[in-house]
Design a protein around this motif. Structure first.
Motif, PDB file in Angstrom:
ATOM      1  N   VAL A 144       0.767  -1.507  -0.029  1.00 14.29           N
ATOM      2  CA  VAL A 144       0.027   0.126  -0.107  1.00 14.29           C
ATOM      3  C   VAL A 144       0.964   1.203  -0.064  1.00 14.29           C
ATOM      4  O   VAL A 144       0.513   2.398  -0.542  1.00 14.29           O
ATOM      5  CB  VAL A 144      -0.841  -0.021   1.256  1.00 14.29           C
ATOM      6  CG1 VAL A 144      -1.833   1.262   1.318  1.00 14.29           C
ATOM      7  CG2 VAL A 144      -1.995  -1.203   1.032  1.00 14.29           C
ATOM      8  N   LYS A 145       2.086   1.097   0.455  1.00 15.40           N
ATOM      9  CA  LYS A 145       3.095   2.342   0.691  1.00 15.40           C
ATOM     10  C   LYS A 145       3.295   2.962  -0.758  1.00 15.40           C
ATOM     11  O   LYS A 145       3.159   4.178  -0.739  1.00 15.40           O
ATOM     12  CB  LYS A 145       4.296   1.769   1.344  1.00 15.40           C
ATOM     13  CG  LYS A 145       4.365   2.489   2.702  1.00 15.40           C
ATOM     14  CD  LYS A 145       5.729   2.269   3.245  1.00 15.40           C
ATOM     15  CE  LYS A 145       5.894   1.989   4.672  1.00 15.40           C
ATOM     16  NZ  LYS A 145       7.171   1.440   4.961  1.00 15.40           N
TER      17      LYS A 145
ATOM     18  N   GLU B 127       1.618   2.440  -3.465  1.00 13.92           N
ATOM     19  CA  GLU B 127       0.226   3.013  -3.992  1.00 13.92           C
ATOM     20  C   GLU B 127      -0.124   4.460  -3.247  1.00 13.92           C
ATOM     21  O   GLU B 127      -0.521   5.391  -3.991  1.00 13.92           O
ATOM     22  CB  GLU B 127      -0.934   2.154  -3.362  1.00 13.92           C
ATOM     23  CG  GLU B 127      -1.887   2.304  -4.519  1.00 13.92           C
ATOM     24  CD  GLU B 127      -3.195   1.484  -3.832  1.00 13.92           C
ATOM     25  OE1 GLU B 127      -3.261   0.146  -3.414  1.00 13.92           O
ATOM     26  OE2 GLU B 127      -4.516   2.074  -3.877  1.00 13.92           O
ATOM     27  N   THR B 128       0.250   4.720  -2.060  1.00 17.66           N
ATOM     28  CA  THR B 128       0.105   6.003  -1.517  1.00 17.66           C
ATOM     29  C   THR B 128       1.199   7.096  -2.189  1.00 17.66           C
ATOM     30  O   THR B 128       0.545   8.220  -2.424  1.00 17.66           O
ATOM     31  CB  THR B 128       0.471   5.861   0.125  1.00 17.66           C
ATOM     32  OG1 THR B 128      -0.107   4.939   0.581  1.00 17.66           O
ATOM     33  CG2 THR B 128       0.069   7.103   0.938  1.00 17.66           C
ATOM     34  N   TRP B 129       2.403   6.527  -2.600  1.00 15.32           N
ATOM     35  CA  TRP B 129       3.249   7.553  -3.131  1.00 15.32           C
ATOM     36  C   TRP B 129       2.702   7.951  -4.321  1.00 15.32           C
ATOM     37  O   TRP B 129       2.682   8.968  -4.900  1.00 15.32           O
ATOM     38  CB  TRP B 129       4.601   7.066  -3.256  1.00 15.32           C
ATOM     39  CG  TRP B 129       5.598   7.523  -3.969  1.00 15.32           C
ATOM     40  CD1 TRP B 129       6.199   8.442  -3.761  1.00 15.32           C
ATOM     41  CD2 TRP B 129       5.806   7.155  -5.292  1.00 15.32           C
ATOM     42  NE1 TRP B 129       7.010   8.800  -4.906  1.00 15.32           N
ATOM     43  CE2 TRP B 129       6.832   8.116  -5.931  1.00 15.32           C
ATOM     44  CE3 TRP B 129       5.553   6.032  -6.314  1.00 15.32           C
ATOM     45  CZ2 TRP B 129       7.224   7.990  -7.273  1.00 15.32           C
ATOM     46  CZ3 TRP B 129       6.143   6.160  -7.403  1.00 15.32           C
ATOM     47  CH2 TRP B 129       7.074   7.086  -7.847  1.00 15.32           C
TER      48      TRP B 129
ATOM     49  N   GLY C 136      -0.412   7.989  -5.442  1.00 13.38           N
ATOM     50  CA  GLY C 136      -1.417   8.648  -5.071  1.00 13.38           C
ATOM     51  C   GLY C 136      -1.261  10.288  -4.982  1.00 13.38           C
ATOM     52  O   GLY C 136      -1.882  11.175  -5.412  1.00 13.38           O
ATOM     53  N   LYS C 137      -0.154  10.523  -4.415  1.00 12.01           N
ATOM     54  CA  LYS C 137       0.517  11.967  -4.049  1.00 12.01           C
ATOM     55  C   LYS C 137       0.599  12.745  -5.260  1.00 12.01           C
ATOM     56  O   LYS C 137       0.220  13.483  -5.601  1.00 12.01           O
ATOM     57  CB  LYS C 137       1.702  11.971  -3.244  1.00 12.01           C
ATOM     58  CG  LYS C 137       1.363  11.928  -1.614  1.00 12.01           C
ATOM     59  CD  LYS C 137       2.746  12.178  -0.992  1.00 12.01           C
ATOM     60  CE  LYS C 137       2.442  11.576   0.509  1.00 12.01           C
ATOM     61  NZ  LYS C 137       3.669  11.021   1.200  1.00 12.01           N
TER      62      LYS C 137
ATOM     63  N   TYR D   5      -5.317   1.470   4.626  1.00 13.49           N
ATOM     64  CA  TYR D   5      -5.338   2.948   4.083  1.00 13.49           C
ATOM     65  C   TYR D   5      -5.353   4.001   5.143  1.00 13.49           C
ATOM     66  O   TYR D   5      -6.177   3.670   6.047  1.00 13.49           O
ATOM     67  CB  TYR D   5      -6.339   2.946   2.732  1.00 13.49           C
ATOM     68  CG  TYR D   5      -6.096   2.305   1.743  1.00 13.49           C
ATOM     69  CD1 TYR D   5      -5.307   2.855   0.341  1.00 13.49           C
ATOM     70  CD2 TYR D   5      -6.450   0.949   1.597  1.00 13.49           C
ATOM     71  CE1 TYR D   5      -5.146   1.911  -0.369  1.00 13.49           C
ATOM     72  CE2 TYR D   5      -6.167   0.037   0.408  1.00 13.49           C
ATOM     73  CZ  TYR D   5      -5.618   0.800  -0.617  1.00 13.49           C
ATOM     74  OH  TYR D   5      -5.152  -0.071  -1.828  1.00 13.49           O
TER      75      TYR D   5
ATOM     76  N   GLY E  86      -3.891   5.234  -3.238  1.00 19.04           N
ATOM     77  CA  GLY E  86      -3.404   5.434  -2.009  1.00 19.04           C
ATOM     78  C   GLY E  86      -4.483   6.109  -0.976  1.00 19.04           C
ATOM     79  O   GLY E  86      -4.185   6.845  -0.159  1.00 19.04           O
TER      80      GLY E  86
ATOM     81  N   ARG F 251      -8.866  -2.829  -5.492  1.00 21.02           N
ATOM     82  CA  ARG F 251      -7.549  -2.126  -6.051  1.00 21.02           C
ATOM     83  C   ARG F 251      -7.329  -1.965  -7.599  1.00 21.02           C
ATOM     84  O   ARG F 251      -6.660  -2.373  -8.475  1.00 21.02           O
ATOM     85  CB  ARG F 251      -6.334  -3.038  -5.522  1.00 21.02           C
ATOM     86  CG  ARG F 251      -6.042  -3.261  -4.187  1.00 21.02           C
ATOM     87  CD  ARG F 251      -4.687  -3.817  -3.734  1.00 21.02           C
ATOM     88  NE  ARG F 251      -3.781  -2.923  -3.544  1.00 21.02           N
ATOM     89  CZ  ARG F 251      -2.529  -3.183  -3.120  1.00 21.02           C
ATOM     90  NH1 ARG F 251      -2.233  -4.268  -2.971  1.00 21.02           N
ATOM     91  NH2 ARG F 251      -1.698  -2.153  -2.729  1.00 21.02           N
TER      92      ARG F 251
END
Lengths: 157, 272
Positions: free
Chosen positions: B54-55, B57-59, B61-62, B96, B115, B148
């Motif tokens: 998920v990490k 994905e979060t990056w 997302g930013k 999340y 993310g 996802r």
């Protein structure tokens, strides 16, 4: 209406395919009719690939005659050829194109020989060339050129 | 040697087969080839996505969020939280950190960005009449996270671009054709994703309010303006009417109850 605008490129593609098929087929049929008719008319004028060998005094005149033609592919033929590029095999859609070009070139050569009063053409040669070499790449149109040349012989009566 | 002129009737230099039948065979072959590629790539992409933490994905997302001029909305966050509380403890969604944004755009849409970021367009809020409808929309977006979907689409898109370039070469008419054929597969897949997210949303909505009331209200309003079903053959979302029917089928199968909906509270309601 909206669906047409959203898929505009798809629409143009389909129109070009249909246009290519109908116009291409019509032009090809017409061309073959004309080729068959003219071949019949000129059938008495012999064309051979052999070098001629004539007794002295028989030949009044001999000249170089040539006929050349360029035939273009249409969008539909191009599509079939592109698909053939994926799977391999005979590119049938281009066969008639080359056939038409060769026969038309020979006919034009014969017509020019007939004008000079020749009764036969010896030493006939045929060559083909592509114009627009990478026709299967985007945005380019391919054509085939065929040139036929030989020696027209005018006999003494 | 005597010269006898003969006109040949048959032409052996040109194949006799009809060009349209050849086209049919070749197009059929292309669709088969592309379909197989799509399935293989899909399985690979799904596998790769399941292994992506998920990490990452979060990056991503930013990066994606920068494209949307949007402000974080406390009022929407307040409505998202009770939905999140309904998730089972082992749900992958618990990893999340969800943030919800409001964008001043007339478009009637909401999107799930990688993310855990959800962007709701103000055009959608104006259409929403009840709390239950809004919860359904948010739960639908949560469904995309649960499956996802954005990561899968991204993986597929990337894989297919590379595959067509490798198979047919870049900037080639054949690869253009192949990608056109791919479009129809992609649309089917995307519509399937939407339906799955709808179902997830419906289940979550029912958990939240104890009944499925309001699940189809929003789509009914969309269906009025949607018109003909034909354009939806090539659209990323199914036709609203089809979505309503699928939801109603699910409600029936699960024996969900339908009760009265709660009107939208004042902090989000349009000033009359």
């Amino acid at each position: 209406m909206e669906i047409l605008l959203q898929n505009f490129d798809l629409l143009i593609f389909l129109i070009l395919i249909v246009l290519g098929y109908s116009a291409g087929t019509w032009a090809e049929k017409r061309h073959y009719r004309s080729i068959n008719k003219r071949e019949k008319e000129l059938i008495k004028l012999a064309v051979v690939t052999a070098e001629g060998n004539f007794p002295p005094g028989r030949v009044a005149d001999s000249t170089l005659v040539s006929g050349s033609v360029v035939v273009s592919i249409d969008y539909f033929k191009r599509l079939l050829a592109i698909l053939r590029n994926i799977f391999g095999g005979r590119v049938k859609s281009y066969e008639s194109l080359v056939d038409r070009a060769r026969r038309e070139a020979i006919l034009r050569m014969k017509e020019s020989a007939k004008k000079q009063g020749a009764s036969m053409i010896i030493n006939m040669r045929l060559e083909t060339a592509t114009i627009g070499r990478s026709a299967n790449k985007k945005k380019s149109v391919g054509s085939v050129e065929a040139i036929a040349y030989g020696t027209a012989i005018v006999m003494n009566k | 040697m005597k010269f006898t002129p003969i006109q040949l009737e048959d032409n052996i230099n040109v194949s006799k087969s009809h060009p349209l039948s050849e086209l049919l065979w070749l197009v059929g072959g292309l669709i088969l080839l592309v379909g197989l590629t799509f399935i293989v790539l899909g399985v690979t992409a799904d596998w790769a996505v399941s292994k992506t933490p998920v990490k990452i994905e979060t990056w991503m997302g930013k990066l994606a969020l920068n494209q949307f001029p949007a402000t974080e909305s406390a009022a929407l966050q307040q409505r998202l939280q009770p939905l999140l509380d309904q998730l089972p403890l082992d749900s992958p969604l618990r990893q999340y950190r969800f943030r919800i944004f409001l964008s001043e755009t007339p478009e009637v849409n909401a999107i799930a960005l990688p993310g855990g970021n959800i962007v709701v367009f103000s055009g959608l809020l104006q259409q929403v009449k009840s709390e239950n409808e809004l919860a359904m929309v948010l739960a639908h977006e949560l469904g995309h996270f649960a499956h996802r979907d954005h990561m899968r689409s991204l993986g597929r898109g990337l894989g297919l671009a590379v595959a067509t370039a490798l198979l047919f070469g870049e900037n080639n008419a054949a690869s253009e054709l192949a990608s056109k054929a791919l479009l129809s597969f992609q649309v089917r897949y995307s519509q399937a994703q939407e339906s799955a997210a709808d179902q997830f949303g419906l289940d979550l909505l029912t958990k939240r309010y104890g009944h499925a009331g309001g699940a189809t209200d929003f789509f009914s309003r969309l269906a009025k303006d949607a018109g003909n079903k034909l354009p939806y053959i090539l659209a990323s979302h199914p036709h609203p009417q089809d979505r309503i029917e699928a939801l109603q089928r699910h409600i029936k199968n699960q024996h969900y109850h339908l009760k009265k909906t709660l009107p939208l509270e004042e902090d989000l309601a349009e000033p009359q």
